[in-house]
Design a protein around this motif. Structure first.
Motif, mmCIF file in Angstrom:
data_model
loop_
_atom_site.group_PDB
_atom_site.id
_atom_site.type_symbol
_atom_site.label_atom_id
_atom_site.label_comp_id
_atom_site.label_asym_id
_atom_site.label_seq_id
_atom_site.Cartn_x
_atom_site.Cartn_y
_atom_site.Cartn_z
ATOM 1 N N MET A 86 0.844 -1.190 0.000
ATOM 2 C CA MET A 86 0.000 0.000 0.000
ATOM 3 C C MET A 86 0.880 1.240 0.000
ATOM 4 S SD MET A 86 -2.802 1.043 2.826
ATOM 5 C CE MET A 86 -3.548 2.612 2.774
ATOM 6 N N ASP A 87 0.474 2.222 -0.798
ATOM 7 C CA ASP A 87 1.208 3.484 -0.834
ATOM 8 C C ASP A 87 1.047 4.211 0.487
ATOM 9 O OD1 ASP A 87 2.004 3.057 -3.437
ATOM 10 O OD2 ASP A 87 0.271 4.109 -4.287
ATOM 11 N N ARG A 88 2.008 5.037 0.770
ATOM 12 C CA ARG A 88 1.979 5.808 2.013
ATOM 13 C C ARG A 88 0.867 6.858 1.945
ATOM 14 N NH1 ARG A 88 5.661 10.165 4.093
ATOM 15 N NH2 ARG A 88 5.318 10.065 6.325
ATOM 16 N N TYR A 89 0.069 6.919 2.996
ATOM 17 C CA TYR A 89 -1.036 7.881 3.069
ATOM 18 C C TYR A 89 -0.509 9.241 3.489
ATOM 19 C CZ TYR A 89 -5.333 10.122 4.645
ATOM 20 O OH TYR A 89 -6.368 11.007 4.818
ATOM 21 N N ASP A 90 -0.923 10.289 2.786
ATOM 22 C CA ASP A 90 -0.483 11.651 3.078
ATOM 23 C C ASP A 90 -1.501 12.334 4.004
ATOM 24 O OD1 ASP A 90 0.661 14.181 3.101
ATOM 25 O OD2 ASP A 90 -0.142 14.734 1.134
ATOM 26 N N LEU A 91 -1.360 12.116 5.302
ATOM 27 C CA LEU A 91 -2.276 12.712 6.268
ATOM 28 C C LEU A 91 -2.260 14.236 6.181
ATOM 29 C CD1 LEU A 91 -4.247 12.223 8.623
ATOM 30 C CD2 LEU A 91 -2.282 12.341 10.155
ATOM 31 N N ASP A 92 -1.090 14.811 5.937
ATOM 32 C CA ASP A 92 -0.981 16.269 5.862
ATOM 33 C C ASP A 92 -1.779 16.858 4.703
ATOM 34 O OD1 ASP A 92 0.677 16.507 8.100
ATOM 35 O OD2 ASP A 92 2.456 16.063 6.906
ATOM 36 N N TYR B 261 -8.011 17.062 4.016
ATOM 37 C CA TYR B 261 -8.671 18.294 4.477
ATOM 38 C C TYR B 261 -9.271 18.111 5.861
ATOM 39 C CZ TYR B 261 -13.320 16.648 2.991
ATOM 40 O OH TYR B 261 -14.483 15.959 2.847
ATOM 41 N N GLY B 262 -9.582 16.898 6.257
ATOM 42 C CA GLY B 262 -10.048 16.665 7.624
ATOM 43 C C GLY B 262 -8.953 16.970 8.637
ATOM 44 N N PHE B 263 -7.733 16.509 8.347
ATOM 45 C CA PHE B 263 -6.597 16.790 9.223
ATOM 46 C C PHE B 263 -6.301 18.284 9.236
ATOM 47 C CE2 PHE B 263 -2.017 17.347 9.927
ATOM 48 C CZ PHE B 263 -1.878 16.733 11.156
ATOM 49 N N LEU B 264 -6.343 18.916 8.061
ATOM 50 C CA LEU B 264 -6.059 20.352 7.967
ATOM 51 C C LEU B 264 -7.106 21.178 8.720
ATOM 52 C CD1 LEU B 264 -4.937 20.502 4.241
ATOM 53 C CD2 LEU B 264 -3.484 20.839 6.254
#
Length: 149
Positions: free
Chosen positions: A1-7, A10-13
């Motif tokens: 699985m590709d790495r998830y970009d949490l940054d 928009y929920g994280f932001l």
């Protein structure tokens, strides 16, 4: 699985922006001995004296236990008072005291300035669109939550 970009989420932001705004407002409200959470309830009460505790909780977007805890603190500080509802002795009407009204009048300009300061690099049209998008996301999330119950 590709790495998830949490940054990039928009929920994280949204959460990060909320926390930063909360920290800034907390610092600016500190001399007045009120938290942003307490401010939300006190502000919602302005112009709505006698509102039920249940309705105040809904307008402040807080659950009942949290609203009770906040009202307990506001009452201890002399900014609100609760009165038993004559028609339903299980419910309370909530009222601002003179001190609460005075404090709200002092805090409104501080909150408005905090919002202006945080968004000073954003154009008015963008802010209008941003608020519309936030309202839409909130409505959609609320609808989805209701459907999933």
């Amino acid at each position: 699985m590709d790495r998830y970009d949490l940054d990039g989420s928009y929920g994280f932001l949204l959460g990060k922006a909320y926390r930063r705004m909360l920290q800034l407002l907390s610092a600016r409200f500190k001399p007045y001995n009120i938290t942003p959470e307490q401010w939300t309830v006190l502000c919602r009460l302005q112009g709505n004296d006698g509102i039920s505790q249940k309705e105040l909780a809904a307008r402040a977007d807080k659950d009942a236990p949290t609203t009770t805890r906040i009202l307990d603190a506001l009452e201890r500080k002399g900014w609100v008072r609760r009165e038993t509802n004559a028609e339903d002795r299980r419910s309370f009407g909530v009222y601002s005291t003179e001190l609460g009204v005075k404090l709200a009048k002092q805090l409104i300009p501080i909150e408005l300035q905090t919002l202006r300061d945080a968004a000073h690099e954003i154009g008015e049209d963008q802010l209008i669109q941003f608020k519309q998008l936030l309202r839409q996301i909130s409505r959609t999330a609320e609808s989805l939550q209701e459907e999933e119950k």
